[in-house]
Design a protein around this motif. Structure first.
Motif, PDB file in Angstrom:
ATOM      1  N   ALA A  10     -29.890 -71.659 -47.586  1.00 13.77           N
ATOM      2  CA  ALA A  10     -30.632 -71.266 -46.200  1.00 13.77           C
ATOM      3  C   ALA A  10     -31.784 -70.250 -46.806  1.00 13.77           C
ATOM      4  CB  ALA A  10     -29.734 -70.786 -45.091  1.00 13.77           C
ATOM      5  N   ASP A  11     -32.893 -70.419 -46.983  1.00 12.50           N
ATOM      6  CA  ASP A  11     -33.942 -69.399 -47.444  1.00 12.50           C
ATOM      7  C   ASP A  11     -35.273 -70.049 -47.261  1.00 12.50           C
ATOM      8  OD1 ASP A  11     -35.897 -68.219 -49.528  1.00 12.50           O
ATOM      9  OD2 ASP A  11     -33.837 -67.494 -50.042  1.00 12.50           O
ATOM     10  N   ASP A  12     -35.948 -69.217 -46.786  1.00 15.06           N
ATOM     11  CA  ASP A  12     -37.272 -69.874 -46.064  1.00 15.06           C
ATOM     12  C   ASP A  12     -38.482 -69.854 -47.286  1.00 15.06           C
ATOM     13  OD1 ASP A  12     -37.540 -66.811 -46.480  1.00 15.06           O
ATOM     14  OD2 ASP A  12     -38.949 -66.625 -44.863  1.00 15.06           O
ATOM     15  N   LEU A  39     -32.913 -69.612 -39.374  1.00 14.02           N
ATOM     16  CA  LEU A  39     -31.780 -69.569 -39.115  1.00 14.02           C
ATOM     17  C   LEU A  39     -31.305 -70.701 -37.909  1.00 14.02           C
ATOM     18  CD1 LEU A  39     -29.164 -68.153 -38.495  1.00 14.02           C
ATOM     19  CD2 LEU A  39     -30.128 -66.618 -36.678  1.00 14.02           C
ATOM     20  N   SER A  40     -32.657 -71.206 -37.084  1.00 13.02           N
ATOM     21  CA  SER A  40     -32.206 -72.266 -36.221  1.00 13.02           C
ATOM     22  C   SER A  40     -32.095 -73.441 -36.901  1.00 13.02           C
ATOM     23  CB  SER A  40     -33.743 -72.324 -35.302  1.00 13.02           C
ATOM     24  OG  SER A  40     -34.777 -72.644 -36.094  1.00 13.02           O
ATOM     25  N   SER A  41     -33.029 -73.873 -37.964  1.00 10.48           N
ATOM     26  CA  SER A  41     -32.829 -75.233 -38.711  1.00 10.48           C
ATOM     27  C   SER A  41     -31.185 -75.007 -39.361  1.00 10.48           C
ATOM     28  CB  SER A  41     -33.759 -75.306 -39.936  1.00 10.48           C
ATOM     29  OG  SER A  41     -33.740 -74.432 -40.909  1.00 10.48           O
ATOM     30  N   PRO A  62     -36.847 -66.664 -40.929  1.00 13.27           N
ATOM     31  CA  PRO A  62     -37.287 -66.730 -39.204  1.00 13.27           C
ATOM     32  C   PRO A  62     -36.049 -66.845 -38.510  1.00 13.27           C
ATOM     33  CG  PRO A  62     -38.602 -68.107 -40.683  1.00 13.27           C
ATOM     34  CD  PRO A  62     -37.638 -67.398 -41.749  1.00 13.27           C
ATOM     35  N   GLY A  63     -35.714 -65.957 -37.649  1.00 15.87           N
ATOM     36  CA  GLY A  63     -34.753 -66.259 -36.692  1.00 15.87           C
ATOM     37  C   GLY A  63     -33.664 -65.161 -37.055  1.00 15.87           C
ATOM     38  N   ILE A  71     -24.239 -62.107 -38.999  1.00 18.06           N
ATOM     39  CA  ILE A  71     -23.037 -62.059 -37.989  1.00 18.06           C
ATOM     40  C   ILE A  71     -22.857 -63.085 -37.006  1.00 18.06           C
ATOM     41  CG2 ILE A  71     -22.657 -60.679 -35.724  1.00 18.06           C
ATOM     42  CD1 ILE A  71     -24.007 -58.290 -37.352  1.00 18.06           C
ATOM     43  N   GLN A  72     -23.976 -63.775 -36.646  1.00 18.71           N
ATOM     44  CA  GLN A  72     -23.815 -64.936 -35.691  1.00 18.71           C
ATOM     45  C   GLN A  72     -23.170 -66.210 -36.242  1.00 18.71           C
ATOM     46  OE1 GLN A  72     -27.717 -66.168 -33.892  1.00 18.71           O
ATOM     47  NE2 GLN A  72     -26.930 -68.145 -33.164  1.00 18.71           N
TER      48      GLN A  72
END
Length: 209
Positions: A10-12, A39-41, A62-63, A71-72
């Protein structure tokens, strides 16, 4: 027969994500690699597929605002090991990442040998945190522990406070009532041991330095 690992990167940043993709393939033959650029993807991938063996997470995409993505993810998927890969290599960041439940931290500046060793160590069930980046500052640890008690939503509210938003604006952005935001504020102040939003924001900024 060697186990097949499913790993989400996970990296933009496309170039870094591609480089990491190639590195992980070299480190772990036959790995099933998935990619997310926000984060959403990432959350969408986790909903659609079986839980992966590992998430390699960039803190800034993003996100995700600072630690909020981590944390989420820890709240929603507590059993998935998460290793943060970040260009932010300050000891305070590494300590905060560890406090929030990450299984490891790999600096983006790491060479291939370090990266491969870290990945194999994590997949063998051993956390990886570079000793030279670990902080032994007791004051910071106490602060990080307080922030780690916040729920994902409380952390998000605190981050929006830090951005200077008013209760009404936060309530609108999160699609909840102002009363809900006030309840979050009360809980945040209690957990951080502060009396007002200014003190809460100062604590957050100290933890993020």
């Amino acid at each position: 027969m060697e186990p097949t690992y499913t790993i989400i990167i996970a990296d933009d940043h496309p170039l870094f994500r591609n480089a990491l993709f190639q590195s992980v393939h070299m480190a772990i033959s036959g790995a099933n690699l998935l990619e997310a650029d926000s984060l959403s993807s990432l959350l969408g991938l986790l909903e659609k597929s079986e839980e992966p063996d590992l998430i390699l997470l960039d803190l800034k995409m993003p996100g995700a605002n600072g630690m909020s993505g981590l944390i989420q993810l820890r709240a929603d998927h507590p059993d998935i090991p998460i290793v943060v890969i970040s260009a932010s290599e300050e000891a305070s960041i590494v300590s905060q990442v560890k406090m929030h439940g990450a299984f490891g931290f790999i600096p983006k500046s790491s060479d291939m040998k370090v990266l491969i060793g870290a990945l194999n160590q994590v997949l063998d069930g051993e956390p990886y945190f570079p000793i030279e980046l670990m902080s032994d500052d007791a004051t910071y640890s106490d602060l990080a522990e307080k922030i780690a008690t916040l729920t994902p939503q409380q952390y998000k509210v605190l981050g929006m406070l830090s951005d200077g938003l008013l209760n009404k604006q936060i309530a609108y952005d999160l699609n909840v009532s102002e009363a809900t935001i006030k309840a979050h504020m009360t809980a945040i102040f209690r957990k951080l041991g502060v009396k007002n939003r200014t003190q809460a924001v100062i604590l957050l900024n100290e933890a993020s330095e």
